[in-house]
Structure formats: structure tokens, C-alpha cells
Design a protein around this motif. Structure first.
Motif, short mmCIF file in Angstrom:
data_model
loop_
_atom_site.label_atom_id
_atom_site.label_comp_id
_atom_site.label_asym_id
_atom_site.label_seq_id
_atom_site.Cartn_x
_atom_site.Cartn_y
_atom_site.Cartn_z
N ALA A 64 0.84 -1.19 0.00
CA ALA A 64 0.00 0.00 0.00
C ALA A 64 0.87 1.24 0.00
N ALA A 65 0.37 2.29 -0.59
CA ALA A 65 1.00 3.60 -0.48
C ALA A 65 0.40 4.30 0.73
N TYR A 66 1.24 4.72 1.66
CA TYR A 66 0.75 5.51 2.79
C TYR A 66 0.59 6.95 2.31
N THR A 67 -0.62 7.50 2.45
CA THR A 67 -0.89 8.84 1.94
C THR A 67 -1.40 9.79 3.01
N GLY A 68 -1.15 9.48 4.26
CA GLY A 68 -1.68 10.31 5.34
C GLY A 68 -1.15 11.73 5.33
N ASP A 69 0.01 11.97 4.71
CA ASP A 69 0.60 13.30 4.64
C ASP A 69 0.83 13.71 3.18
N ALA A 70 0.02 13.17 2.29
CA ALA A 70 0.29 13.28 0.86
C ALA A 70 -0.38 14.49 0.23
N HIS A 71 0.06 14.74 -0.99
CA HIS A 71 -0.57 15.69 -1.88
C HIS A 71 -1.03 14.87 -3.09
N LEU A 72 -2.24 14.35 -2.98
CA LEU A 72 -2.70 13.33 -3.92
C LEU A 72 -2.92 13.89 -5.31
N GLY A 73 -3.39 15.12 -5.40
CA GLY A 73 -3.61 15.70 -6.71
C GLY A 73 -2.33 15.94 -7.48
N ALA A 74 -1.23 16.19 -6.77
CA ALA A 74 0.05 16.47 -7.42
C ALA A 74 0.85 15.20 -7.72
N TRP A 75 0.56 14.12 -7.04
CA TRP A 75 1.38 12.91 -7.11
C TRP A 75 1.49 12.35 -8.53
N PRO A 76 0.40 12.25 -9.31
CA PRO A 76 0.53 11.67 -10.66
C PRO A 76 1.54 12.40 -11.55
N GLU A 77 1.60 13.73 -11.46
CA GLU A 77 2.56 14.47 -12.27
C GLU A 77 3.99 14.16 -11.83
N THR A 78 4.20 13.99 -10.53
CA THR A 78 5.53 13.62 -10.05
C THR A 78 5.92 12.25 -10.56
N LEU A 79 4.97 11.32 -10.58
CA LEU A 79 5.25 9.99 -11.12
C LEU A 79 5.58 10.07 -12.62
N ARG A 80 4.92 10.97 -13.32
CA ARG A 80 5.24 11.14 -14.75
C ARG A 80 6.70 11.53 -14.93
N LYS A 81 7.20 12.39 -14.07
CA LYS A 81 8.61 12.79 -14.16
C LYS A 81 9.54 11.60 -13.89
N LEU A 82 9.15 10.73 -12.98
CA LEU A 82 9.98 9.55 -12.71
C LEU A 82 9.96 8.60 -13.90
N ARG A 83 8.82 8.43 -14.53
CA ARG A 83 8.75 7.61 -15.75
C ARG A 83 9.70 8.15 -16.81
N ALA A 84 9.73 9.47 -16.94
CA ALA A 84 10.52 10.10 -17.99
C ALA A 84 12.02 9.88 -17.81
N LEU A 85 12.45 9.62 -16.58
CA LEU A 85 13.87 9.31 -16.36
C LEU A 85 14.28 8.02 -17.05
N GLY A 86 13.34 7.11 -17.22
CA GLY A 86 13.65 5.82 -17.84
C GLY A 86 14.49 4.91 -16.97
N PRO A 87 14.12 4.73 -15.70
CA PRO A 87 14.94 3.86 -14.84
C PRO A 87 14.96 2.42 -15.33
N GLU A 88 16.12 1.81 -15.21
CA GLU A 88 16.27 0.39 -15.54
C GLU A 88 16.37 -0.48 -14.30
N LYS A 89 16.60 0.15 -13.16
CA LYS A 89 16.55 -0.49 -11.84
C LYS A 89 15.84 0.50 -10.92
N LEU A 90 15.04 -0.02 -9.98
CA LEU A 90 14.31 0.89 -9.11
C LEU A 90 14.18 0.28 -7.72
N VAL A 91 14.53 1.05 -6.70
CA VAL A 91 14.32 0.64 -5.33
C VAL A 91 13.14 1.46 -4.80
N PRO A 92 11.98 0.84 -4.63
CA PRO A 92 10.81 1.57 -4.15
C PRO A 92 10.90 1.80 -2.65
N GLY A 93 9.95 2.57 -2.12
CA GLY A 93 9.93 2.79 -0.68
C GLY A 93 9.66 1.52 0.09
#
Length: 324
Positions: free
Chosen positions: A198-227
Motif C-alpha cells: 500500500a502507499a501511505y498517503t496520510g501526509d500526501a498531496h494526492l492531486g500532485a502525485w501523478p505528475e511527479t510519477l510522470r517525471k519519474l517515468r521520464a527518467l527511464g529507470p532500468e533499476k528501481l528501489v521503491p519505498g
């Protein structure tokens, strides 16, 4: 059938007492992932003359396990500890690195501001939610304070290895930070990305999060360590984890917005969120722990509460009782 939390459900993760299997694996020439079956992850970068640790663990006692694993492969000093955000489970182990050569604890300026505003309340709250993760809490000397802050981005050079520390945008918190190795295309995302958790979102900015994820996609990671969740070892898996997180966030927030538009109260919003999310996500790590906090924040943001309300130990318990 979708149900609310059973009346006798243990608060948050107080019933989570079983130890997790820790994995410490090499992802690239310089990057390692420290993961533990849905517990908060850490990362390690070993350069020519020194090391960087990403996220310090919850207590100095727990940090010593990570340090021992690093020492099994290198004696280079750990000169930098990067905090991906301010949450206690990520930062309160930082004091353990002072004897390992750590000269800088790095965080975004927004993360430092959040520590000033709510660090003590968050520490007290999280220790109550997750007693297993705070084993050795008596070894915590107090709040962790960054010694170096940045805005937007900074670069470390470990010999000829470039390590980018970036604040790509709001999401999990207002101060979220990632660490990116452009030459090896390894991304340490902090809790901006989760996988099979699960994503913990108790302190989140939910409306802004998808755009931030778009920026991470654009990096083109080939390895990723999630939270949380296992490390992802291919470009396809990295994108899958980002997409997974995006689905979780959109299902939560879109449902809350719709419920609030219909005049639903918090309990009815929870019922609608469960109806939408349980079929896909109810089996993943810490889902039942996160969902009440997640729905509370989504409900607030849908009502126009831009700045997340501070969680205290007392607010935690009151919310839990209200949503059982």
C-alpha cells in the motif's frame, strides 16, 4: 463482500510482530538495495572513496544491521545519508552513521520545514503505530536534523560517479526526494513509488502525485528501489512499479473526490474506497494499516484541505475508532 475494519482489529500495525526476511542485493556496479518484505527500504551507493546511504531506518539499533551488511563488502566511509522525506521510519536511525564517517545528512528544504512543523508529533505517532519497526527506540537520541538542505536538485560526486539528488515534486509528502544514478539508470524513489505494498498517503498531496510519477517515468529507470516492496531489476519492472503506484493513488483519490461531491461522510467514503480498491490491493503489504490514514487524507484533500493535518498519537487513535 466489502467490510469495514472488524471491531476487534488491532490498531495500525501493533499486531505485526513477526520478523521480516532482509535482502541486501547488488543492482548495478555501484548500487545496492536493502529490502525486507514490505518494511521500509534503504539504498546504498558505493563510490570510489565513500558511500551514500538512502534512508537511515527507524532506529540506530536497526541501522546497525544495514551498516554491518555494508561493512561486509567495503570499509569505505559512509559520508552522506540522504533522507527521502521526514517520516520517522526513514530517518530516526541516522545517528548510527556518525561513527561510520557520515559528514552530511541531506534533505530537501521542504523536508526540514516539515520536521520543524511536525517531526516530534510524527515520531510519537509512528512509534505507536509500528512497535516492531521501532525496536530499540530507546537508542534514538531525538529528531534527525539534516545538516545540508537543497532546493530542487543537487549533485554529489563519488570519484567519477555522479549521484543526483532531486526533489521532483510533491506526492507522498511535500518534501519528497529521489536519488538517481544517471550512468547506471538506477532510481531510489523513496515512498513516491511502492510495489506490492500500500502507499501511505496520510501526509500526501494526492492531486500532485501523478505528475511527479510522470517525471519519474521520464527518467527511464532500468533499476528501481521503491519505498516498500522488492527491488525492481529491469526497465519493464520499474515502469510496472510506477504504474502500480499511479493506479493506487488514482483509485483512492478519484473515489474520495466522487464521494465528497455526493455529500458522503468519512465512513461512507471509506466504504466506497474499499469497494473500488479491495479487489486489486487488499492482499498487499500494510494495506489495512494504511487505508484509514489514506482515506482520511483523501477526504480532507477532496474538501480543499491543501496542507495535510498533523497526525498525533491521539488523532491516530480517534480516527481508527471512528472508521472501525
Amino acid at each position: 463482500m466489502i467490510t469495514m475494519q472488524p471491531a476487534g482489529a488491532a490498531f495500525a500495525s501493533t499486531a505485526d510482530v513477526e520478523p521480516k526476511r532482509i535482502t541486501f542485493e547488488q543492482l548495478s556496479a555501484h548500487a545496492w538495495a536493502y529490502t525486507a518484505e514490505g518494511d521500509p527500504n534503504s539504498g546504498v551507493i558505493i563510490g570510489k572513496d565513500s558511500c551514500v546511504v538512502i534512508d537511515a531506518t527507524a532506529t540506530p539499533l536497526l541501522a546497525r544491521d544495514l551498516i554491518a551488511r555494508i561493512r561486509a563488502i567495503t570499509d569505505k566511509p559512509i559520508k552522506h545519508v540522504v533522507l527521502t522525506h521526514y517520516h520517522a521510519v526513514r530517518v530516526l536511525g541516522a545517528s548510527a552513521y556518525s561513527g561510520e564517517g557520515a559528514t552530511e545528512i541531506i534533505a530537501s528544504r521542504a523536508t526540514r520545514e516539515l520536521i520543524v512543523e511536525r517531526g516530534q508529533a510524527d515520531m510519537d505517532s509512528e512509534i505507536g503505530r509500528f512497535p516492531r519497526l521501532f525496536a530499540g527506540a530507546e537508542t534514538i537520541p531525538g529528531l534527525t536534523w539534516p545538516t545540508l538542505t537543497f532546493e530542487r536538485s543537487m549533485t554529489l560526486h563519488l570519484g567519477d560517479l555522479e549521484v543526483q539528488v532531486q526533489q521532483p515534486g510533491m506526492g507522498h509528502t511535500r518534501g519528497d526526494t529521489i536519488v538517481w544514478l544517471p550512468e547506471e539508470k538506477v532510481l531510489f524513489s523513496g515512498d513516491l513509488v511502492e510495489f506490492e505494498s500500500a502507499a501511505y498517503t496520510g501526509d500526501a498531496h494526492l492531486g500532485a502525485w501523478p505528475e511527479t510519477l510522470r517525471k519519474l517515468r521520464a527518467l527511464g529507470p532500468e533499476k528501481l528501489v521503491p519505498g516498500r516492496g522488492r527491488a525492481l531489476g529491469t526497465a519493464a519492472e520499474a515502469q510496472k512499479a510506477i504504474d502500480y503506484t499511479a493506479r493506487f493513488i488514482s483509485a483512492l483519490y478519484d473515489t474520495a473526490v466522487s464521494a465528497v461531491r455526493d455529500g458522503a461522510d468519512l465512513k461512507e467514503t471509506m466504504r466506497r474506497v474499499r469497494a473500488r480498491m479491495d479487489p486489486e490491493f487488499s492482499h498487499v503489504f500494510i494495506y489495512e494499516h494504511c487505508l484509514p490514514f489514506d482515506v482520511s487524507r483523501a477526504f480532507d484533500e477532496a474538501h480543499g484541505v491543501e496542507h495535510p493535518v498533523i497526525w498525533t498519537a491521539e488523532r491516530d487513535r480517534a480516527m481508527w475508532e471512528a472508521l472501525r
